[in-house]
Design an enzyme around this catalytic site. Structure first.
Site: not given
Length: 139
Positions: A87-88
């Site tokens: 996840d960013t």
């Protein structure tokens, strides 16, 4: 050293799949399907919690996504292979910028980023059956 023909990628990001392909890693998608994974609310995982800082947020989201992906894998009785989740998030100071709900919000976010420094944080986790490797954080 363990060798696998492919990995399960629990991400809808075309960029992640492209990067893995460039590395010579074959990735099969393991994403939620509304018709099969009725109880899953992947979007709910991505809402920041009260008082959560960006680092805590991205690490918590990845851990939750890994748990969901492992359950999905087991429920579907899929072939054994490592599961990769990532996840960013983008943050300005302590403010986490999520996915914009509409065009006006996207414009507001881009305006907030314009001319200011910000952080892009990515967390990732890999699991293979009972072996879970620690979450790595890139800040």
């Amino acid at each position: 050293m363990l060798a696998f023909e492919f990995i399960w990628l629990a991400s809808q990001s075309p960029r992640r799949r492209e990067l893995l392909g460039r590395l010579g890693v074959r990735a099969e998608l393991l994403v939620a399907d509304a018709s099969i994974d009725i109880a899953e609310d992947v979007e709910a995982l991505e809402h920041p919690l009260e008082g959560e800082n960006p680092t805590q947020y991205v690490e918590r989201v990845v851990a939750a996504k890994l748990t969901a992906a492992m359950a999905r894998h087991q429920r579907r009785r899929l072939e054994a292979a490592p599961i990769l989740v990532a996840d960013t998030t983008v943050a300005i100071g302590g403010r986490i910028l999520g996915k914009p709900a509409h065009a006006a919000e996207a414009v507001e976010m881009l305006s907030a980023l314009s001319g200011r420094s910000h952080r892009v944080l990515t967390a990732m986790a890999v699991s293979y059956t009972h072996l879970t490797l620690p979450t790595k954080r890139i800040v």
